[in-house]
Design an enzyme around this catalytic site. Structure first.
Site, PDB file in Angstrom:
ATOM      1  N   PHE A 113      12.730 -59.586  26.543  1.00 24.51           N
ATOM      2  CA  PHE A 113      13.843 -60.444  25.832  1.00 24.51           C
ATOM      3  C   PHE A 113      14.074 -60.217  24.539  1.00 24.51           C
ATOM      4  CE2 PHE A 113      15.078 -64.673  23.984  1.00 24.51           C
ATOM      5  CZ  PHE A 113      16.434 -64.862  24.716  1.00 24.51           C
ATOM      6  N   GLN A 114      15.340 -59.832  24.142  1.00 24.02           N
ATOM      7  CA  GLN A 114      15.838 -59.769  22.933  1.00 24.02           C
ATOM      8  C   GLN A 114      14.859 -58.426  22.250  1.00 24.02           C
ATOM      9  OE1 GLN A 114      16.001 -63.317  20.385  1.00 24.02           O
ATOM     10  NE2 GLN A 114      17.836 -63.687  21.078  1.00 24.02           N
ATOM     11  N   MET A 467      48.055 -51.695   7.031  1.00 16.98           N
ATOM     12  CA  MET A 467      47.937 -50.385   6.878  1.00 16.98           C
ATOM     13  C   MET A 467      47.856 -49.578   8.263  1.00 16.98           C
ATOM     14  SD  MET A 467      47.524 -48.081   4.844  1.00 16.98           S
ATOM     15  CE  MET A 467      46.524 -48.505   3.134  1.00 16.98           C
TER      16      MET A 467
END
Length: 563
Positions: A113-114, A467
């Site tokens: 996890f993570q 731009m």
């Protein structure tokens, strides 16, 4: 003494003289934040609204102060949210140390996890990246990270530390840190002598100042050289302030949106002295026709930059300040009054100009310059407003223009302004953004308010991606695909909801009182300045064209009349 890995990280930051860090906590980095809580009287932590804001803040802090900036993030998405800011720092040679924490060593490589391999992810956009799996190697790794980030050509370094390493303990011995010495061992006597000879033989010398002049603190030497040899001076975005924008020898920025004088001078000079610049494509245009009448002398700390984009006739490799000191020891005064007079005539013939009948970006920026006397740190995002800031604000000192020059990172400016505000508490700090950029990271207004320090945010709001739309107007048959932002978003209400004072400006006569109120405020003020969506940045050199193909609005009108 026995310390945990988390405590070692904080002690190593103190060794380096770090007083401010920017970050966002999470599960994997909790031990570090717990240690930081104990050290809160020694190190100030700025909680940003997003990890990207933390990386930009560390970058802005570094650019404004000359110190190494530090940001913190947890594992997984916390770490990956830093990547854009790290890449921004890499492209512009900014010293940043990013410290992330990962899942425990036993969980690495298991799609936990993570979990991400952040050290691997950032490898192409850092000077170095580490993952520390042994607490006994943690202190030395942190120290190496600071040395690498701040020495030679600066850049970002990432250190990733698994959570169990931050919890483990080992003996910590404090080190006395010495500042890295300038790179001088690559400076060859014969190269310096050749440089002096080329300068002495030139009739039309032209100085092109890049970011290396700011990084090496060579601004005094740059100014002395320019006046000793009577050479006009242009600059890149990164080089702004190394040579004063108020000096008569200054010709303005060069390249795609450079002044006509700078671009024409680049084509007419017989010697181009390039000081700490990498010859970006936005500066050179067509490299085959770049500086066609000039010999090119390049001075740079990074040997990899020599002959990379432009073939040069001579070079000196080493720290720019040290190289210029050696050149100045040998270089006699020169008289190029005829060449300088020609440049002055061009400056008078081709001044920057804008529409004075309506509210415009150049008007706002010029008024900001007048009211601050040029004594302010200006950060920008990327786009039309960035070019207007480079053109119309006269930067007198180095480290006062913070902008993403290489990567062109929208959303950079506000985080950078917060970093500069924390690093330079006595300076006026203003971020200039377009509405497209402001949308990217406007959540950092909440961070600015929380810091309880004066900060001005100017939004040049034309309700389009200015731009990109300008390119669509000029080169894409006015097919405005996905560049119109004409929706119900109200920046005044949003800013007020985050605790800032906000003022909407729609007419030129409202600009000065709004700026005066913002500049005198003790908190965060947002100016929402509505400008016309059809305003463009001129002069302009089309991508890949020669610098002498530069055109402005008057040229376009004359061309239309001739057709």
């Amino acid at each position: 003494m026995q310390l945990t890995g988390a405590e070692i990280i904080i002690e190593c930051l103190l060794e380096q003289g770090v007083d401010t860090v920017f970050g966002y906590p999470g599960g994997a980095i909790l031990n570090v934040y717990d240690a930081l809580y104990k050290y809160s009287h020694k190190i100030r932590h700025v909680l940003t609204s997003h990890e990207q804001g933390a990386s930009h803040a560390a970058d802005g802090y570094a650019r404004a102060t000359g110190k190494v900036g530090v940001c913190l993030a947890t594992s997984g998405p916390g770490a990956t949210n830093l990547v854009t800011g790290i890449a921004t720092a890499q492209m512009d040679s900014v010293p940043v140390v990013a410290i992330t924490c990962n899942v425990g060593t036993a969980l690495l490589g298991k799609d936990s996890f993570q979990e991400v391999d952040i050290a691997g992810i950032v490898m192409p956009v850092t000077k170095h990246s580490y993952i520390v799996k042994d607490v006994t190697k943690l202190a030395d790794t942190i120290r190496k990270a600071f040395v690498i980030a701040g020495s030679g050509r600066p850049g970002p370094v990432l250190v990733d530390v698994p959570k169990d390493v931050t919890a483990a303990s080992c003996e910590y011995i404090q080190h006395k840190i010495t500042k890295p010495e300038p790179v001088t061992d690559t400076i060859r006597k014969e190269d310096v002598e050749q440089a002096v000879q080329m300068i002495s033989q030139s009739k039309k010398p032209f100085l092109f100042v890049g970011g290396g002049a700011v990084i090496s603190d060579a601004w005094q030497e740059v100014r002395e050289l320019a006046h000793r040899i009577q050479a006009p001076v242009c600059d890149s975005l990164m080089g702004k302030g190394a040579f004063s924008g108020e000096d008569d020898l200054y010709t303005g920025p060069v390249g795609m949106h450079g002044t006509k004088t700078s671009n024409y001078a680049m084509c007419e000079c017989d010697l181009l002295i390039a000081l700490g610049t990498r010859f970006s494509d936005r500066v050179t245009g067509n490299t085959q026709t770049f500086a066609p009448n000039a010999k090119i002398l390049q001075i740079d700390i990074d040997a990899a930059e020599i002959n990379k984009n432009v073939q040069v006739d001579a070079c000196v490799t080493g720290d720019l300040k040290m190289v210029l000191k050696q050149i100045l020891e040998k270089q006699e005064k020169m008289d190029h009054s005829q060449w300088v007079a020609h440049i002055m005539e061009m400056k008078e013939k081709y001044p920057l100009n804008y529409d004075h009948t309506q509210l415009t970006g150049p008007y706002v920026i010029q008024k900001l310059y007048e009211l601050t006397g040029g004594d302010a740190i200006i950060s920008t995002d990327v786009g039309q407003h960035q070019m207007w800031a480079a053109q119309y604000f006269k930067f007198k000192e180095p480290r006062t223009f913070l902008t993403s020059g290489g990567l062109g990172t929208m959303g950079y400016g506000l985080g950078a302004a917060i970093g500069a505000r924390m690093g330079c508490p006595d300076k006026t700090v203003v971020n200039i953004a377009g509405d497209g950029c402001f949308r990217m990271n406007m959540n950092e207004i909440a961070t600015a308010v929380r810091c309880k320090k004066p900060l001005v945010q100017i939004v040049l709001n034309n309700h389009v991606l200015g731009m990109v739309r300008q390119w669509q107007t000029l080169f894409y048959g006015q097919r405005y695909s996905q560049t119109i932002l004409d929706d119900a978003v109200d920046f005044v209400k949003l800013s007020e909801a985050m605790g800032a004072k906000a003022i909407r400006v729609t007419r030129t006569e409202e600009v000065e009182p709004a700026l005066k109120e913002a500049l005198s405020s003790k908190g965060t003020v947002v100016l929402d300045c509505w400008i016309d969506q059809n305003l463009s940045v001129y002069p302009m050199v089309p991508a890949g064209a020669s610098l002498d193909d530069v055109f402005d609005e008057e040229d376009m009108k004359e061309n239309e009349q001739s057709i």
